[in-house]
Scaffold this motif. Structure first.
Motif, PDB file in Angstrom:
ATOM      1  N   GLY A  18       1.056  -1.553   0.173  1.00  0.00           N
ATOM      2  CA  GLY A  18      -0.229  -0.077   0.121  1.00  0.00           C
ATOM      3  C   GLY A  18       0.717   1.332  -0.065  1.00  0.00           C
ATOM      4  O   GLY A  18       0.801   2.480  -0.627  1.00  0.00           O
ATOM      5  N   MET A  19       2.129   1.433   0.998  1.00  0.00           N
ATOM      6  CA  MET A  19       2.864   2.643   0.554  1.00  0.00           C
ATOM      7  C   MET A  19       3.752   2.602  -0.396  1.00  0.00           C
ATOM      8  O   MET A  19       3.651   3.841  -1.359  1.00  0.00           O
ATOM      9  N   PHE A  20       3.872   1.666  -1.136  1.00  0.00           N
ATOM     10  CA  PHE A  20       4.879   1.485  -2.349  1.00  0.00           C
ATOM     11  C   PHE A  20       4.838   0.819  -3.389  1.00  0.00           C
ATOM     12  O   PHE A  20       5.930   1.001  -4.135  1.00  0.00           O
ATOM     13  N   GLY A  21       3.616   0.405  -3.676  1.00  0.00           N
ATOM     14  CA  GLY A  21       3.238  -0.359  -4.172  1.00  0.00           C
ATOM     15  C   GLY A  21       4.088  -1.070  -5.027  1.00  0.00           C
ATOM     16  O   GLY A  21       3.521  -1.799  -6.584  1.00  0.00           O
ATOM     17  N   VAL A  22       5.080  -1.697  -4.062  1.00  0.00           N
ATOM     18  CA  VAL A  22       5.805  -3.209  -3.767  1.00  0.00           C
ATOM     19  C   VAL A  22       4.455  -4.853  -4.514  1.00  0.00           C
ATOM     20  O   VAL A  22       3.465  -4.289  -3.904  1.00  0.00           O
TER      21      VAL A  22
END
Length: 127
Positions: A18-22
């Motif tokens: 959610g934070m980094f789209g990894v």
């Protein structure tokens, strides 16, 4: 693997996704291997495990206007078609070769992050 470890892994991966789209695979696969799954099992498990993360993450990001639907559709169709070949290739490779290739991918991703940081590329939303 215990349910407690699976829940912990899911929580960490979900937060980072959610934070980094990894992609979940960058987090799930190495952790599942460490927890005792074979390389092939970890890859297969990871592919299914990222579906709920992708759905919820996309829903939330779309509420902020951060999803380019046309680009996602083109990428998704191309990836789904070629994933068939990727699965066949992965099944044909020994686990050690597959693990080394995955490690190489992680190194390339890390190098890209470092390179972008050094060149000052902090653009948002570039397609």
């Amino acid at each position: 693997m215990t349910y407690a470890l699976a829940i912990a892994l899911g929580l960490v991966a979900g937060m980072l996704a959610g934070m980094f789209g990894v992609g979940g695979g960058l987090l799930f696969v190495p952790t599942l291997v460490v927890l005792g799954l074979s390389q092939h099992e970890a890859i297969g498990t990871s592919l299914l495990a990222i579906v709920p993360t992708v759905l919820v993450g996309t829903w939330r990001q779309s509420r902020y206007g951060n999803v380019r639907w046309r680009a996602a559709a083109v990428l998704g169709v191309a990836a789904a078609i070629t994933a068939q070949g990727g699965v066949a290739l992965a099944e044909a490779l020994p686990a050690t070769t597959l693990r080394r290739l995955f490690a190489g991918l992680l190194v390339l991703v890390a190098a890209q992050i470092v390179l972008r940081r050094r060149t000052g590329d902090s653009s948002r939303g570039a397609d």
